[in-house]
Design a protein around this motif. Structure first.
Motif, short mmCIF file in Angstrom:
data_model
loop_
_atom_site.label_atom_id
_atom_site.label_comp_id
_atom_site.label_asym_id
_atom_site.label_seq_id
_atom_site.Cartn_x
_atom_site.Cartn_y
_atom_site.Cartn_z
N UNK A 31 0.80 -1.23 0.00
CA UNK A 31 0.00 0.00 0.00
C UNK A 31 0.83 1.28 0.00
N UNK A 32 1.80 1.45 0.91
CA UNK A 32 2.58 2.70 0.88
C UNK A 32 3.40 2.86 -0.40
N UNK A 33 3.81 1.75 -1.00
CA UNK A 33 4.55 1.82 -2.26
C UNK A 33 3.64 2.37 -3.36
N UNK A 34 2.40 1.88 -3.40
CA UNK A 34 1.45 2.35 -4.40
C UNK A 34 1.11 3.83 -4.19
N UNK A 35 0.95 4.23 -2.93
CA UNK A 35 0.64 5.63 -2.65
C UNK A 35 1.80 6.54 -3.07
N UNK A 36 3.01 6.05 -2.86
CA UNK A 36 4.19 6.83 -3.26
C UNK A 36 4.24 7.00 -4.78
N UNK A 37 3.90 5.93 -5.49
CA UNK A 37 3.89 6.02 -6.96
C UNK A 37 2.81 6.96 -7.45
N UNK A 38 1.66 6.93 -6.80
CA UNK A 38 0.59 7.86 -7.17
C UNK A 38 1.03 9.30 -6.94
N UNK A 39 1.78 9.52 -5.87
CA UNK A 39 2.29 10.86 -5.59
C UNK A 39 3.24 11.32 -6.69
N UNK A 40 4.10 10.41 -7.13
CA UNK A 40 5.04 10.74 -8.21
C UNK A 40 4.28 11.06 -9.50
N UNK A 41 3.25 10.27 -9.80
CA UNK A 41 2.45 10.54 -11.00
C UNK A 41 1.73 11.88 -10.88
N UNK A 42 1.27 12.19 -9.68
CA UNK A 42 0.61 13.47 -9.46
C UNK A 42 1.58 14.62 -9.71
N UNK A 43 2.82 14.45 -9.25
CA UNK A 43 3.83 15.47 -9.50
C UNK A 43 4.10 15.62 -10.99
N UNK A 44 4.17 14.50 -11.68
CA UNK A 44 4.43 14.55 -13.12
C UNK A 44 3.32 15.31 -13.83
N UNK A 45 2.08 15.05 -13.44
CA UNK A 45 0.94 15.73 -14.06
C UNK A 45 0.98 17.22 -13.75
N UNK A 46 1.26 17.55 -12.50
CA UNK A 46 1.30 18.95 -12.09
C UNK A 46 2.42 19.70 -12.80
N UNK A 47 3.59 19.07 -12.88
CA UNK A 47 4.73 19.72 -13.52
C UNK A 47 4.52 19.85 -15.03
N UNK A 48 3.82 18.89 -15.61
CA UNK A 48 3.53 18.98 -17.04
C UNK A 48 2.67 20.20 -17.33
N UNK A 49 1.64 20.41 -16.49
CA UNK A 49 0.78 21.58 -16.68
C UNK A 49 1.56 22.87 -16.46
#
Length: 251
Positions: free
Chosen positions: A185-203
């Motif tokens: 679970x914490x590994x998946x949450x960490x990956x979601x956080x990274x994807x969220x950062x990628x999306x935010x930085x892309x915008x």
């Protein structure tokens, strides 16, 4: 006797009958690599799934696509695939083995085949009985998926995560692998956080006129992803601000 079909030529098309004929002619030959066939099947089913989803089917209707839409090409293709009992058995029981080639004394990495098998199974799951694919007594397969989801390279990591999500629909498996889920679970949450950062930085970069392929994007994304990884592993401790009492004085 008809001459064997040319695999490369057949795989450029979409004729399932010919693709399965190629597989049937070759799969028992020592050293044969089924990865191109499995990958092509995954591509075809992904394309047809996209066409099916454009019809905006009811997301809560879990029936086989051929039942929800009798005219569906996807439903017809799934029926064709599931009639190939021998292929489906090899797909689930053999092509998901991380030692598929080495157990035949062939020095070849099985990962491309594992990726193709996970990819195909994931896209055909709407037509599969989950409990028929994932059974608690075959815990070696579930354990292998956990290993891939936790530490394998992409895209195997994501495909394995998707298959684990499907496997958890079987209550017995969800209960038996509770500890592994807690660890994952914490590994998946960490990956979601990274994807969220990628999306935010892309915008953010899009507003500045930069593309996602730019050096700036990769530098920004990599820096923040590394920071998250360090925090999660304890290499960096976040500072906790001092508590204040009701009068605003620090304790």
């Amino acid at each position: 006797m008809a001459s064997p079909l040319d695999q490369a030529e057949v795989l450029r098309g979409r004729d399932l009958a010919k693709i399965f004929q190629v597989w049937e002619e070759r799969h028992s030959v020592p050293g044969y690599d089924p990865e191109p066939v499995v990958t092509r099947l995954a591509e075809i089913f992904e394309e047809e799934t996209e066409v099916y989803m454009r019809k905006d089917p009811d997301p809560f209707d879990e029936r086989h696509p051929s039942r929800t839409d009798p005219n569906s090409e996807l439903g017809r293709m799934l029926k064709t695939l599931f009639r190939k009992d021998h292929f489906m058995t090899r797909l689930v029981n053999d092509y998901l083995r991380d030692n598929f080639f080495t157990r035949q004394n062939i020095q070849q990495c099985s990962q491309p085949l594992n990726i193709a098998a996970c990819r195909l199974i994931l896209v055909i799951m709407p037509g599969l009985e989950t409990s028929a694919v994932f059974q608690a007594e075959f815990d070696h397969l579930i354990s292998r998926l956990y290993g891939w989801a936790e530490s394998s390279p992409e895209p195997l990591q994501s495909y394995a995560t998707g298959l684990l999500g499907a496997a958890m629909e079987v209550q017995e498996i969800a209960v038996s692998f509770r500890e592994q889920n807690i660890r994952l679970l914490p590994i998946m949450l960490r990956r979601l956080h990274v994807l969220q950062l990628a999306h935010r930085n892309r915008d953010r970069l899009a507003e500045a006129g930069e593309g996602v392929s730019s050096t700036a994007f990769h530098r920004m994304f990599q820096g923040e992803a590394t920071l998250i990884s360090q925090k999660s592993s304890g290499e960096i401790k976040e500072e906790v601000p001092p508590m204040e009492d009701e009068e605003g004085e620090e304790k």
